[in-house]
Design a protein around this motif. Structure first.
Motif, mmCIF file in Angstrom:
data_model
loop_
_atom_site.group_PDB
_atom_site.id
_atom_site.type_symbol
_atom_site.label_atom_id
_atom_site.label_comp_id
_atom_site.label_asym_id
_atom_site.label_seq_id
_atom_site.Cartn_x
_atom_site.Cartn_y
_atom_site.Cartn_z
ATOM 1 N N VAL A 68 -9.252 9.147 6.745
ATOM 2 C CA VAL A 68 -9.564 7.721 6.596
ATOM 3 C C VAL A 68 -9.626 7.340 5.125
ATOM 4 C CG1 VAL A 68 -11.352 5.970 6.947
ATOM 5 C CG2 VAL A 68 -10.755 7.524 8.813
ATOM 6 N N ALA A 69 -10.270 8.195 4.303
ATOM 7 C CA ALA A 69 -10.361 7.920 2.864
ATOM 8 C C ALA A 69 -8.983 7.885 2.221
ATOM 9 C CB ALA A 69 -11.242 8.975 2.196
ATOM 10 N N TYR A 70 -8.109 8.791 2.628
ATOM 11 C CA TYR A 70 -6.762 8.842 2.056
ATOM 12 C C TYR A 70 -5.955 7.616 2.460
ATOM 13 C CZ TYR A 70 -1.984 10.349 1.167
ATOM 14 O OH TYR A 70 -0.685 10.405 0.735
ATOM 15 N N LEU A 71 -6.059 7.194 3.725
ATOM 16 C CA LEU A 71 -5.340 6.004 4.192
ATOM 17 C C LEU A 71 -5.792 4.768 3.433
ATOM 18 C CD1 LEU A 71 -5.261 6.600 8.060
ATOM 19 C CD2 LEU A 71 -3.357 6.797 6.450
ATOM 20 N N TYR A 72 -7.090 4.694 3.169
ATOM 21 C CA TYR A 72 -7.595 3.554 2.391
ATOM 22 C C TYR A 72 -7.038 3.586 0.972
ATOM 23 C CZ TYR A 72 -10.533 0.498 -0.299
ATOM 24 O OH TYR A 72 -10.970 -0.470 -1.155
ATOM 25 N N LYS A 73 -6.969 4.787 0.384
ATOM 26 C CA LYS A 73 -6.434 4.909 -0.980
ATOM 27 C C LYS A 73 -4.994 4.421 -1.031
ATOM 28 C CE LYS A 73 -5.356 8.260 -4.611
ATOM 29 N NZ LYS A 73 -5.319 9.688 -4.989
ATOM 30 N N VAL A 74 -4.188 4.832 -0.043
ATOM 31 C CA VAL A 74 -2.789 4.407 0.014
ATOM 32 C C VAL A 74 -2.694 2.892 0.140
ATOM 33 C CG1 VAL A 74 -0.662 4.497 1.376
ATOM 34 C CG2 VAL A 74 -1.975 6.590 0.957
ATOM 35 N N TYR A 75 -3.550 2.319 0.992
ATOM 36 C CA TYR A 75 -3.524 0.871 1.210
ATOM 37 C C TYR A 75 -3.947 0.120 -0.048
ATOM 38 C CZ TYR A 75 -4.314 -3.679 3.370
ATOM 39 O OH TYR A 75 -4.262 -5.011 3.681
ATOM 40 N N SER A 76 -5.010 0.596 -0.708
ATOM 41 C CA SER A 76 -5.537 -0.096 -1.894
ATOM 42 C C SER A 76 -4.561 -0.030 -3.058
ATOM 43 C CB SER A 76 -6.886 0.493 -2.304
ATOM 44 O OG SER A 76 -6.747 1.862 -2.649
ATOM 45 N N ASN A 77 -3.785 1.047 -3.154
ATOM 46 C CA ASN A 77 -2.794 1.165 -4.237
ATOM 47 C C ASN A 77 -1.668 0.152 -4.095
ATOM 48 O OD1 ASN A 77 -4.134 3.220 -5.514
ATOM 49 N ND2 ASN A 77 -2.973 4.850 -4.516
ATOM 50 N N LYS A 78 -1.458 -0.329 -2.873
ATOM 51 C CA LYS A 78 -0.417 -1.317 -2.640
ATOM 52 C C LYS A 78 -0.918 -2.747 -2.833
ATOM 53 C CE LYS A 78 2.173 1.534 0.642
ATOM 54 N NZ LYS A 78 2.691 1.637 2.017
ATOM 55 N N SER A 79 -2.217 -2.898 -3.059
ATOM 56 C CA SER A 79 -2.805 -4.218 -3.219
ATOM 57 C C SER A 79 -2.416 -4.810 -4.569
ATOM 58 C CB SER A 79 -4.330 -4.134 -3.111
ATOM 59 O OG SER A 79 -4.692 -3.643 -1.835
ATOM 60 N N ILE A 80 -2.250 -6.108 -4.612
ATOM 61 C CA ILE A 80 -1.847 -6.773 -5.842
ATOM 62 C C ILE A 80 -3.030 -7.038 -6.747
ATOM 63 C CG2 ILE A 80 -0.789 -8.890 -6.778
ATOM 64 C CD1 ILE A 80 0.817 -9.057 -4.185
ATOM 65 N N ASP A 81 -4.140 -7.454 -6.203
ATOM 66 C CA ASP A 81 -5.320 -7.740 -7.021
ATOM 67 C C ASP A 81 -6.580 -7.251 -6.331
ATOM 68 O OD1 ASP A 81 -5.906 -9.610 -5.035
ATOM 69 O OD2 ASP A 81 -4.799 -11.184 -6.101
ATOM 70 N N THR A 82 -7.713 -7.505 -6.968
ATOM 71 C CA THR A 82 -9.009 -7.025 -6.466
ATOM 72 C C THR A 82 -9.357 -7.642 -5.120
ATOM 73 O OG1 THR A 82 -9.764 -6.820 -8.734
ATOM 74 C CG2 THR A 82 -11.454 -6.741 -7.026
ATOM 75 N N ASN A 83 -9.031 -8.908 -4.951
ATOM 76 C CA ASN A 83 -9.354 -9.580 -3.696
ATOM 77 C C ASN A 83 -8.619 -8.948 -2.524
ATOM 78 O OD1 ASN A 83 -11.084 -11.418 -4.864
ATOM 79 N ND2 ASN A 83 -9.427 -12.891 -5.330
#
Length: 330
Positions: free
Chosen positions: A136-151
């Protein structure tokens, strides 16, 4: 990211502590002698050490809140390995209940009826928890790295938490339904039980009559087989008995269900007092014998195992068969 890593470490601490505690829990029960083997007396030392390493890793990185990919994959691998080891041990013990063998009658009597303790299941659950936590932690990391900004990152975090909550609720619901279904007090009519038992007693009797001892033993209760020293020993004793019987000019002609006297239900476990009619054919005439048995089913009445209790009291049977339902009327 810091929050999810923090939660990851907290979950790792919890599951690794659970895995360590399994070392001090029962792994094997021997009901006849009230014997218990704890994890630390065997492989629990190794599994406990693995969980101790995971515990140290989670504790050391708790304040740093860093997600080290290499170490995380190693921890996830160890957790998955613990889950696999737990499953393998459970399967091995299930197989050993039938394949167990010994030439020492004292060992056979003392170990008959052995079964798994809670510790084997707990360290498997702990290992699976460690693996899923890292995943779960790794999946979140992958998802957050694709995010454009903090929001977007925050929205992703909340989205994952939302789905995790739904998954937890769904898992708890499924577990509850399975538990209720498995332990539902389902009363099957005597007529339905008679039909199934009649068929299986007939198959068992035909196997004995034609000398197919391997098939015949499949209908003997595992506790009975263990008491004789295992499947091979049971077949050997059975073959010797039948050969001695044939020397007198007597053979078994037919085995059939005679009557069902009492039935008790406990979840999917059903126990019944029955009688079997055994017809012997000899050189002079035919002889009929009525034998008193306990019929036991652990799957709601589909598969039955039998124990001969002719001439035995309930007190004597409790020593021989520790799982005897106390409400069963002899």
């Amino acid at each position: 990211m810091n929050r999810i890593v923090h939660y990851k470490n907290l979950f790792l601490i919890f599951f690794s502590a659970l895995g360590i505690s399994a070392t001090f829990m029962p792994w094997l029960h021997y009901p006849k002698g009230n014997g218990i083997i704890y994890g630390y007396l065997g492989d629990g030392i190794i599994t406990g050490f693995v969980f101790f390493l995971i515990f140290l890793y989670a504790l050391i990185t708790l304040r740093k809140r860093l997600l080290h990919s290499i170490f995380s994959f190693i921890i996830a691998g160890l957790g998955f390995l613990m889950a696999v080891v737990s499953y393998s041990k459970i399967q091995e013990l299930e197989a050993e209940k039938l394949n167990f063998k010994t030439d020492n009658p004292m060992i056979a009597i003392a170990t008959a009826g052995f079964h798994q303790g809670i510790g084997i299941y707990i360290f498997g659950i702990a290992g699976l928890g460690v693996f899923l936590t890292i995943l779960v932690a790794y999946l979140y990391k992958v998802y957050s790295n694709k995010s454009i900004d903090t929001n977007q990152s925050l929205d992703g975090y909340n989205l994952i938490l939302k789905y995790v909550r739904y998954l937890i609720i769904l898992a708890l619901l499924i577990i509850s339904l399975v538990f209720i279904f498995e332990n539902k007090h389902k009363v099957i009519s005597k007529e339905s039980l008679r039909t199934v038992m009649t068929n299986q007693v007939e198959i068992m009797g035909k196997a004995l009559a034609r000398g197919d001892y391997n098939s015949f033993v499949e209908y003997n209760h595992p506790v009975m087989i263990q008491s004789y020293g295992g499947k091979e020993k049971t077949i050997s004793l059975l073959r010797s008995t039948m050969e001695e019987l044939k020397k007198t000019g007597t053979s078994i002609n037919d085995v059939s269900l005679s009557d069902i006297y009492d039935i008790v239900y406990e979840g999917k476990n059903i126990q019944a007092i029955i009688t079997m009619k055994v017809i012997y054919s000899g050189t002079q005439n035919e002889k009929t014998e009525i034998q008193k048995m306990i019929a036991v089913s652990d799957d709601g009445g589909t598969k039955w195992h039998f124990i001969n209790i002719e001439g035995k009291t309930k007190a004597e049977m409790l020593k021989f068969f520790p799982y005897l339902n106390q409400n069963l009327k002899f």
